[in-house]
Design a protein around this motif. Structure first.
Motif, short mmCIF file in Angstrom:
data_model
loop_
_atom_site.label_atom_id
_atom_site.label_comp_id
_atom_site.label_asym_id
_atom_site.label_seq_id
_atom_site.Cartn_x
_atom_site.Cartn_y
_atom_site.Cartn_z
N MET A 1 0.84 -1.16 0.00
CA MET A 1 0.00 0.00 0.00
C MET A 1 0.89 1.24 0.00
N ILE A 2 0.50 2.24 -0.78
CA ILE A 2 1.24 3.49 -0.86
C ILE A 2 0.53 4.51 0.04
N PRO A 3 1.25 5.09 1.00
CA PRO A 3 0.60 6.07 1.89
C PRO A 3 0.25 7.35 1.14
N GLN A 4 -0.79 7.99 1.58
CA GLN A 4 -1.19 9.25 0.99
C GLN A 4 -0.69 10.40 1.87
N VAL A 5 -0.11 11.41 1.24
CA VAL A 5 0.32 12.59 1.98
C VAL A 5 -0.91 13.46 2.16
N VAL A 6 -1.28 13.70 3.41
CA VAL A 6 -2.50 14.43 3.72
C VAL A 6 -2.22 15.89 4.07
N ASP A 7 -1.12 16.12 4.79
CA ASP A 7 -0.84 17.48 5.22
C ASP A 7 0.64 17.63 5.52
N VAL A 8 1.08 18.85 5.69
CA VAL A 8 2.46 19.17 6.03
C VAL A 8 2.54 19.40 7.54
N VAL A 9 3.55 18.83 8.17
CA VAL A 9 3.76 19.05 9.60
C VAL A 9 4.74 20.21 9.71
N LEU A 10 4.20 21.39 9.81
CA LEU A 10 5.01 22.61 9.80
C LEU A 10 6.00 22.67 10.95
#
Length: 105
Positions: A1-10
């Motif tokens: 499974m390929i993970p989905q990038v949901v957000d940036v951890v600023l």
């Protein structure tokens, strides 16, 4: 499974980090424009592609590799390195060139 990038951890981003600038031109000798693909919702996507289509030598090579791959014509012994070598020497420029080859008997 390929993970989905949901957000940036600023909080984890270095303070001196600069925003990534997608290239505006293809690195090929033609320097054709690069466009970002649109998502199904009409937003700018993450993938960028050269607008040179098959005039771009890099796209030509990738097309030839796909044509010669196991998922397509599946020629034993014809791999990515051979395709690149044949293209660079001008022996193969399009898939039809591969089909016209005569093998030694």
């Amino acid at each position: 499974m390929i993970p989905q990038v949901v957000d940036v951890v600023l909080e984890k981003r270095p303070r001196n980090a600069r925003p990534y600038q997608f290239p505006k031109r293809c690195p090929c000798p033609l320097h054709t424009g690069v466009v970002r693909e649109e998502t199904a919702t009409g937003e700018e996507g993450a993938r960028a592609r050269c607008t040179g289509e098959f005039a771009c030598p890099y796209q030509k090579i990738e097309h030839l590799k796909l044509f010669a791959s196991r998922r397509a014509i599946d020629i034993d012994g014809l791999g990515e390195k051979q395709i690149e070598f044949f293209f660079e020497n001008g022996w193969v420029k399009e898939p039809a060139d591969i089909l016209r080859w005569k093998h030694a008997t």
